[in-house]
Design a protein around this motif. Structure first.
Motif, PDB file in Angstrom:
ATOM      1  N   TYR A 134       0.853  -1.189   0.000  1.00 29.61           N
ATOM      2  CA  TYR A 134       0.000   0.000   0.000  1.00 29.61           C
ATOM      3  C   TYR A 134       0.893   1.245   0.000  1.00 29.61           C
ATOM      4  O   TYR A 134       0.655   2.189  -0.751  1.00 29.61           O
ATOM      5  CB  TYR A 134      -0.907   0.011   1.234  1.00 29.61           C
ATOM      6  N   ARG A 135       1.930   1.251   0.851  1.00 34.54           N
ATOM      7  CA  ARG A 135       2.828   2.407   0.928  1.00 34.54           C
ATOM      8  C   ARG A 135       3.512   2.652  -0.410  1.00 34.54           C
ATOM      9  O   ARG A 135       3.623   3.798  -0.864  1.00 34.54           O
ATOM     10  CB  ARG A 135       3.875   2.204   2.019  1.00 34.54           C
ATOM     11  N   LEU A 136       3.949   1.589  -1.069  1.00 35.42           N
ATOM     12  CA  LEU A 136       4.591   1.745  -2.380  1.00 35.42           C
ATOM     13  C   LEU A 136       3.612   2.337  -3.399  1.00 35.42           C
ATOM     14  O   LEU A 136       3.964   3.242  -4.165  1.00 35.42           O
ATOM     15  CB  LEU A 136       5.130   0.402  -2.874  1.00 35.42           C
ATOM     16  N   GLY A 137       2.390   1.827  -3.409  1.00 29.06           N
ATOM     17  CA  GLY A 137       1.370   2.357  -4.314  1.00 29.06           C
ATOM     18  C   GLY A 137       1.010   3.793  -3.985  1.00 29.06           C
ATOM     19  O   GLY A 137       0.756   4.614  -4.880  1.00 29.06           O
ATOM     20  N   LEU A 138       1.001   4.108  -2.708  1.00 30.80           N
ATOM     21  CA  LEU A 138       0.671   5.463  -2.274  1.00 30.80           C
ATOM     22  C   LEU A 138       1.760   6.453  -2.678  1.00 30.80           C
ATOM     23  O   LEU A 138       1.460   7.565  -3.127  1.00 30.80           O
ATOM     24  CB  LEU A 138       0.480   5.463  -0.753  1.00 30.80           C
ATOM     25  N   ILE A 142       0.643   9.657  -4.735  1.00 32.92           N
ATOM     26  CA  ILE A 142       0.603  11.017  -4.170  1.00 32.92           C
ATOM     27  C   ILE A 142       1.987  11.589  -3.854  1.00 32.92           C
ATOM     28  O   ILE A 142       2.092  12.757  -3.509  1.00 32.92           O
ATOM     29  CB  ILE A 142      -0.283  11.081  -2.906  1.00 32.92           C
ATOM     30  N   GLY A 143       3.020  10.767  -3.957  1.00 39.69           N
ATOM     31  CA  GLY A 143       4.381  11.258  -3.731  1.00 39.69           C
ATOM     32  C   GLY A 143       4.891  10.963  -2.328  1.00 39.69           C
ATOM     33  O   GLY A 143       4.119  10.848  -1.377  1.00 39.69           O
ATOM     34  N   LEU A 144       6.194  10.849  -2.215  1.00 34.10           N
ATOM     35  CA  LEU A 144       6.841  10.493  -0.948  1.00 34.10           C
ATOM     36  C   LEU A 144       6.599  11.536   0.132  1.00 34.10           C
ATOM     37  O   LEU A 144       6.323  11.202   1.287  1.00 34.10           O
ATOM     38  CB  LEU A 144       8.351  10.286  -1.158  1.00 34.10           C
ATOM     39  N   LYS A 145       6.660  12.810  -0.235  1.00 36.37           N
ATOM     40  CA  LYS A 145       6.478  13.882   0.756  1.00 36.37           C
ATOM     41  C   LYS A 145       5.088  13.800   1.405  1.00 36.37           C
ATOM     42  O   LYS A 145       4.959  13.901   2.624  1.00 36.37           O
ATOM     43  CB  LYS A 145       6.688  15.246   0.107  1.00 36.37           C
ATOM     44  N   ALA A 146       4.064  13.606   0.591  1.00 38.73           N
ATOM     45  CA  ALA A 146       2.701  13.523   1.122  1.00 38.73           C
ATOM     46  C   ALA A 146       2.534  12.288   2.005  1.00 38.73           C
ATOM     47  O   ALA A 146       1.846  12.337   3.036  1.00 38.73           O
ATOM     48  CB  ALA A 146       1.686  13.498  -0.020  1.00 38.73           C
TER      49      ALA A 146
END
Length: 181
Positions: A134-138, A142-146
């Motif tokens: 999920y984190r990889l897809g996120l 939306i980008g790493l910063k978000a």
């Protein structure tokens, strides 16, 4: 008015052509009054039920409206499952609105649109949200910063009943705009 035949009144205030039409007109007017009375009664009952709703009931309604919006948003965008990347089956009931940070561990993010995305029921329910994927897809979406901002957000929020009512109204309106707009 009832039989729809060409009718010329012979007396003032005459509105039917025969006694049979008069009986039929009276029945229709009585049915109309009964229908209106039932509508008013249903509306009053709905208002009573709404007044009896607890904060928990409003929270459920707000979550339902929010989740419906998230699913429709991601369906219209053509997104795959946020965690597995597989195409989602929108025909049935196989898609959840899965939260990256769960509503149990981060209830203050339950209505954050960046924290919630369409996810297959399998990943959400049986793989505990498939958090790593999920984190990889996120990050891709939306980008790493978000994502890091989501992970750092620890500010508690307690929603009042009025705020929950507003959330319900907002997300129902957003969903309606997505469907028709």
């Amino acid at each position: 008015r009832v039989c729809r035949s060409n009718f010329q009144p012979q007396r003032p205030l005459q509105c039917v052509c025969s006694p049979l039409c008069g009986l039929e007109l009276a029945k229709k007017q009585k049915q109309k009054k009964a229908t209106e009375a039932k509508r008013i009664e249903r509306k009053a009952d709905a208002e009573k039920r709404e007044k009896l709703k607890s904060r928990s009931d409003w929270m459920k309604d707000a979550q339902t409206a929010f989740n419906a919006f998230i699913r429709k948003r991601d369906q219209l965008a053509g997104y795959p499952c946020i965690s597995s990347g597989r195409t989602l089956d929108w025909s049935g009931n196989a898609v959840d609105a899965g939260h990256y940070r769960s509503t149990g561990s981060a209830p203050h993010l339950r209505f954050n649109e960046d924290n919630c995305h369409a996810q297959s029921k399998h990943d959400n329910r049986y793989l505990s949200g498939n958090a790593v994927d999920y984190r990889l897809g996120l990050i891709a979406r939306i980008g790493l910063k978000a994502v890091e901002e989501l992970e750092a957000d620890q500010e508690p929020r307690k929603y009042s009943i009025d705020e929950l009512k507003q959330i319900v109204a907002t997300y129902k309106l957003k969903l309606k705009e997505l469907k028709h707009g």
